[in-house]
Write a protein that holds these residues in place. Structure first.
Motif, PDB file in Angstrom:
ATOM      1  N   GLN A  67      47.798  24.908 -19.964  1.00 42.23           N
ATOM      2  CA  GLN A  67      46.864  24.015 -20.628  1.00 42.23           C
ATOM      3  C   GLN A  67      45.878  24.799 -21.487  1.00 42.23           C
ATOM      4  N   THR A  68      45.166  24.072 -22.329  1.00 39.14           N
ATOM      5  CA  THR A  68      44.100  24.666 -23.134  1.00 39.14           C
ATOM      6  C   THR A  68      42.773  24.022 -22.748  1.00 39.14           C
ATOM      7  N   PHE A  69      41.718  24.801 -22.836  1.00 40.32           N
ATOM      8  CA  PHE A  69      40.388  24.340 -22.462  1.00 40.32           C
ATOM      9  C   PHE A  69      39.386  24.822 -23.503  1.00 40.32           C
ATOM     10  N   ASP A  70      38.401  23.995 -23.759  1.00 42.19           N
ATOM     11  CA  ASP A  70      37.312  24.385 -24.646  1.00 42.19           C
ATOM     12  C   ASP A  70      36.162  24.908 -23.786  1.00 42.19           C
ATOM     13  N   PHE A  71      35.799  26.167 -23.968  1.00 43.43           N
ATOM     14  CA  PHE A  71      34.728  26.785 -23.190  1.00 43.43           C
ATOM     15  C   PHE A  71      33.374  26.655 -23.880  1.00 43.43           C
ATOM     16  N   HIS A  72      33.321  25.919 -24.983  1.00 38.82           N
ATOM     17  CA  HIS A  72      32.066  25.768 -25.725  1.00 38.82           C
ATOM     18  C   HIS A  72      31.830  24.307 -26.090  1.00 38.82           C
ATOM     19  N   GLU A 171      11.968  24.971   0.841  1.00 38.56           N
ATOM     20  CA  GLU A 171      12.767  24.038   0.053  1.00 38.56           C
ATOM     21  C   GLU A 171      14.114  24.683  -0.297  1.00 38.56           C
ATOM     22  N   PRO A 172      15.221  23.994  -0.057  1.00 40.24           N
ATOM     23  CA  PRO A 172      16.523  24.582  -0.387  1.00 40.24           C
ATOM     24  C   PRO A 172      16.703  24.723  -1.893  1.00 40.24           C
ATOM     25  N   ILE A 173      17.545  25.682  -2.274  1.00 40.85           N
ATOM     26  CA  ILE A 173      17.933  25.850  -3.670  1.00 40.85           C
ATOM     27  C   ILE A 173      19.304  25.197  -3.830  1.00 40.85           C
ATOM     28  N   ILE A 174      19.365  24.159  -4.640  1.00 38.59           N
ATOM     29  CA  ILE A 174      20.598  23.388  -4.808  1.00 38.59           C
ATOM     30  C   ILE A 174      21.053  23.524  -6.253  1.00 38.59           C
ATOM     31  N   ILE A 175      22.204  24.167  -6.437  1.00 32.08           N
ATOM     32  CA  ILE A 175      22.742  24.433  -7.769  1.00 32.08           C
ATOM     33  C   ILE A 175      23.900  23.471  -7.999  1.00 32.08           C
ATOM     34  N   ARG A 176      23.731  22.553  -8.931  1.00 32.97           N
ATOM     35  CA  ARG A 176      24.728  21.515  -9.160  1.00 32.97           C
ATOM     36  C   ARG A 176      25.466  21.793 -10.468  1.00 32.97           C
ATOM     37  N   TYR A 177      26.764  22.042 -10.345  1.00 29.56           N
ATOM     38  CA  TYR A 177      27.616  22.298 -11.505  1.00 29.56           C
ATOM     39  C   TYR A 177      28.406  21.031 -11.823  1.00 29.56           C
ATOM     40  N   ILE A 178      28.244  20.558 -13.051  1.00 30.13           N
ATOM     41  CA  ILE A 178      28.888  19.317 -13.474  1.00 30.13           C
ATOM     42  C   ILE A 178      29.814  19.621 -14.643  1.00 30.13           C
ATOM     43  N   SER A 179      31.083  19.295 -14.484  1.00 25.57           N
ATOM     44  CA  SER A 179      32.039  19.406 -15.584  1.00 25.57           C
ATOM     45  C   SER A 179      32.091  18.068 -16.300  1.00 25.57           C
ATOM     46  N   ASP A 180      31.583  18.035 -17.525  1.00 23.55           N
ATOM     47  CA  ASP A 180      31.590  16.813 -18.329  1.00 23.55           C
ATOM     48  C   ASP A 180      32.848  16.836 -19.195  1.00 23.55           C
ATOM     49  N   VAL A 181      33.878  16.145 -18.726  1.00 23.17           N
ATOM     50  CA  VAL A 181      35.174  16.160 -19.412  1.00 23.17           C
ATOM     51  C   VAL A 181      35.483  14.796 -20.024  1.00 23.17           C
ATOM     52  N   ARG A 182      34.458  14.104 -20.442  1.00 27.98           N
ATOM     53  CA  ARG A 182      34.661  12.779 -21.029  1.00 27.98           C
ATOM     54  C   ARG A 182      35.321  12.856 -22.408  1.00 27.98           C
ATOM     55  N   LEU A 183      35.164  14.006 -23.100  1.00 27.62           N
ATOM     56  CA  LEU A 183      35.690  14.104 -24.468  1.00 27.62           C
ATOM     57  C   LEU A 183      36.878  15.037 -24.600  1.00 27.62           C
ATOM     58  N   ALA A 184      37.006  16.030 -23.707  1.00 25.29           N
ATOM     59  CA  ALA A 184      38.064  17.032 -23.872  1.00 25.29           C
ATOM     60  C   ALA A 184      38.259  17.797 -22.575  1.00 25.29           C
ATOM     61  N   ASN A 185      39.324  18.601 -22.516  1.00 30.26           N
ATOM     62  CA  ASN A 185      39.491  19.560 -21.427  1.00 30.26           C
ATOM     63  C   ASN A 185      38.415  20.637 -21.564  1.00 30.26           C
ATOM     64  N   VAL A 186      37.722  20.920 -20.474  1.00 32.58           N
ATOM     65  CA  VAL A 186      36.570  21.819 -20.540  1.00 32.58           C
ATOM     66  C   VAL A 186      36.746  22.975 -19.569  1.00 32.58           C
ATOM     67  N   GLY A 187      36.384  24.186 -20.023  1.00 33.80           N
ATOM     68  CA  GLY A 187      36.350  25.356 -19.161  1.00 33.80           C
ATOM     69  C   GLY A 187      34.936  25.887 -19.039  1.00 33.80           C
ATOM     70  N   SER A 188      34.600  26.441 -17.877  1.00 32.42           N
ATOM     71  CA  SER A 188      33.293  27.054 -17.684  1.00 32.42           C
ATOM     72  C   SER A 188      33.437  28.249 -16.748  1.00 32.42           C
ATOM     73  N   GLN A 189      32.555  29.240 -16.933  1.00 39.54           N
ATOM     74  CA  GLN A 189      32.621  30.456 -16.135  1.00 39.54           C
ATOM     75  C   GLN A 189      31.218  30.856 -15.692  1.00 39.54           C
ATOM     76  N   PRO A 190      30.659  30.138 -14.714  1.00 40.00           N
ATOM     77  CA  PRO A 190      29.307  30.461 -14.268  1.00 40.00           C
ATOM     78  C   PRO A 190      29.257  31.777 -13.491  1.00 40.00           C
ATOM     79  N   ARG A 191      28.154  32.474 -13.628  1.00 35.33           N
ATOM     80  CA  ARG A 191      27.929  33.725 -12.897  1.00 35.33           C
ATOM     81  C   ARG A 191      26.572  33.628 -12.212  1.00 35.33           C
ATOM     82  N   ASN A 192      26.557  33.783 -10.898  1.00 30.17           N
ATOM     83  CA  ASN A 192      25.314  33.673 -10.137  1.00 30.17           C
ATOM     84  C   ASN A 192      25.001  34.985  -9.434  1.00 30.17           C
ATOM     85  N   LEU A 193      23.722  35.319  -9.403  1.00 29.89           N
ATOM     86  CA  LEU A 193      23.237  36.487  -8.676  1.00 29.89           C
ATOM     87  C   LEU A 193      22.084  36.039  -7.790  1.00 29.89           C
ATOM     88  N   ILE A 194      22.242  36.234  -6.478  1.00 26.57           N
ATOM     89  CA  ILE A 194      21.226  35.800  -5.507  1.00 26.57           C
ATOM     90  C   ILE A 194      20.779  37.020  -4.725  1.00 26.57           C
TER      91      ILE A 194
END
Length: 440
Positions: A67-72, A171-194
């Motif tokens: 498949q193909t994905f748009d990362f931007h 207070e907890p730290i809650i990181i919510r990642y949402i893939s919004d694919v309403r318009l196209a195939n979407v790619g994302s590459q999050p990087r976290n440092l804790i």
């Protein structure tokens, strides 16, 4: 790349990297960009894994790379769209990333900065490059893991969390990642440092959701440094669509007398691979790893864990449980390493699974490698069906068979769900499990 091209995914990603490097305007000689270049060379050399790779024997990524994905992809995701993914009573430091990019407008930071500093990864690159250079690529294995190499080369956002020494973050730290694919195939590459400082305490949760009908590819890496005598609770909750490909690596490095506690709950996702690697690099360390996966339909969920005991007098405990329905597939590969210097190690691992359909499949591979001689270690795995005698007993007490089965499965999952100490997240997970079981 501003648009999707119909070409092989690896070539697309390499071209994307080359384009990003061309826009650095003289910054390409910075250490972080040199490391990114090395990571991309590794990815180019390694390529995407196949089922001929032992670590990917039961998890075929061939459908992903076709498949193909748009990362931007640009997204107009608004605060009003949060209603679609609402979690009742969710409170704390809540950070939203839409298609991998931080959205400050809908995020909320509740803890004062003298205890907790939370900034996006892209902001940290600009304002604290020395911090990123000190930690970036030092823990997660981009040398031999293709997906980690890809993330290291192309990650453009995520979160950097710093907990100050001797501070308790209520207070907890809650990181919510949402893939919004309403318009196209979407790619994302999050990087976290804790980074949890010495004697600190913090609870962190990552959650992954999908909005829309198209496909998504999430390739995420989270690196966690647990300081001396620090206490870190870490939760990962996945409730994504059947068109999601999720490859996630969490790399944990523990220092002496620290305590790390993880619970991974995979409730939905088309193809999920979770890598959880913990290095115990000090004495008197405790590590506890819990996992629950509840696939149905044709969902595929793969959990790989590695607990690496490097120093003496440490303890690790691991429990993963699966409920597999319909034509779903599960994989569990758990490794325990006990190094030569790690005397007086206690290490335990258990994987238990219930299959409710003749067409569901579970593949397990526990591994134990010990180079020390004064240790207590064990591992075990079981896969079976529900207890017919218990179901019959419950029926004899007036409970319908379907309800008896549901109650048994809920009780089976409770060993893991009950470990989640953020009430709103635990209640949300319980609700989703109940809905899946009722629909079965």
């Amino acid at each position: 790349m501003n648009s999707i091209e119909n070409k092989e995914l690896k070539a697309q990603l390499i071209a994307d990297f080359q384009l990003s490097q061309a826009t650095l305007n003289g910054k390409s000689n910075m250490p972080i960009h040199q490391l990114r270049g090395e990571a991309m060379k590794n990815f180019d050399k390694l390529g995407f894994p196949t089922i001929r790779h032992e670590e990917w024997k039961y998890s075929n990524v061939s459908n992903l790379i076709k498949q193909t994905f748009d990362f931007h992809t640009k997204t107009d995701f608004k605060k009003s769209d949060l209603k679609k993914i609402h979690v009742p009573h969710l409170k704390g430091n809540i950070l939203y990333f839409i298609n991998g990019v931080y959205n400050a407008e809908i995020s909320e930071i509740a803890t004062p900065e003298d205890k907790l500093k939370v900034i996006s990864f892209s902001e940290a690159l600009a304002t604290q490059p020395e911090l990123i250079e000190e930690h970036f690529g030092k823990y997660a294995n981009y040398q031999n893991d293709a997906f980690t190499a890809l993330n290291t080369a192309l990650s453009n956002d995520g979160v950097v969390v710093q907990v100050a020494d001797n501070k308790v973050v209520e207070e907890p730290i809650i990181i919510r990642y949402i893939s919004d694919v309403r318009l196209a195939n979407v790619g994302s590459q999050p990087r976290n440092l804790i980074i949890a400082g010495k004697n600190s305490q913090v609870k962190i949760a990552e959650s992954y959701r999908t909005v829309g009908e198209n496909a998504s590819f999430v390739n995420t890496v989270t690196e966690i440094i647990v300081g001396e005598s620090a206490i870190v609770d870490y939760y990962k909750v996945q409730d994504e669509s059947d068109k999601t490909y999720h490859i996630g690596t969490t790399q944990v490095h523990q220092k002496g007398r620290s305590y790390f506690y993880a619970a991974t709950a995979t409730l939905n996702g088309g193809f999920v691979r979770n890598n959880l690697n913990v290095v115990l690099d000090g004495e008197h360390i405790e590590s506890h790893l819990f996992g629950l996966y509840v696939p149905n339909g044709k969902q595929h969920i793969d959990n790989h864990t590695l607990v690496d005991h490097q120093k003496p007098n440490c303890e690790s405990n691991e429990l993963y449980k699966g409920i597999l329905m319909d034509k779903s597939t599960g994989v569990f590969n758990g490794k325990i390493f006990v190094r030569e210097d790690a005397q007086k190690t206690n290490a335990y691992q258990n994987c238990r699974n219930v299959i409710t359909s003749d067409e569901a499949t579970m593949n397990t591979k526990p591994q134990l490698e010990i180079w020390a001689d004064d240790v207590k270690c064990s591992h075990g795995t079981t896969t079976g069906q529900l207890n017919d005698e218990a179901i019959f007993y419950m029926q004899s007490r007036g409970i319908p068979k379907k309800e008896a089965i549901r109650l048994q499965l809920l009780a089976f999952a409770q060993d893991v769900v009950s470990q989640i100490k953020i009430n709103s997240i635990r209640e949300y997970i319980e609700k989703l499990i109940l809905e899946k079981l009722e629909a079965a």
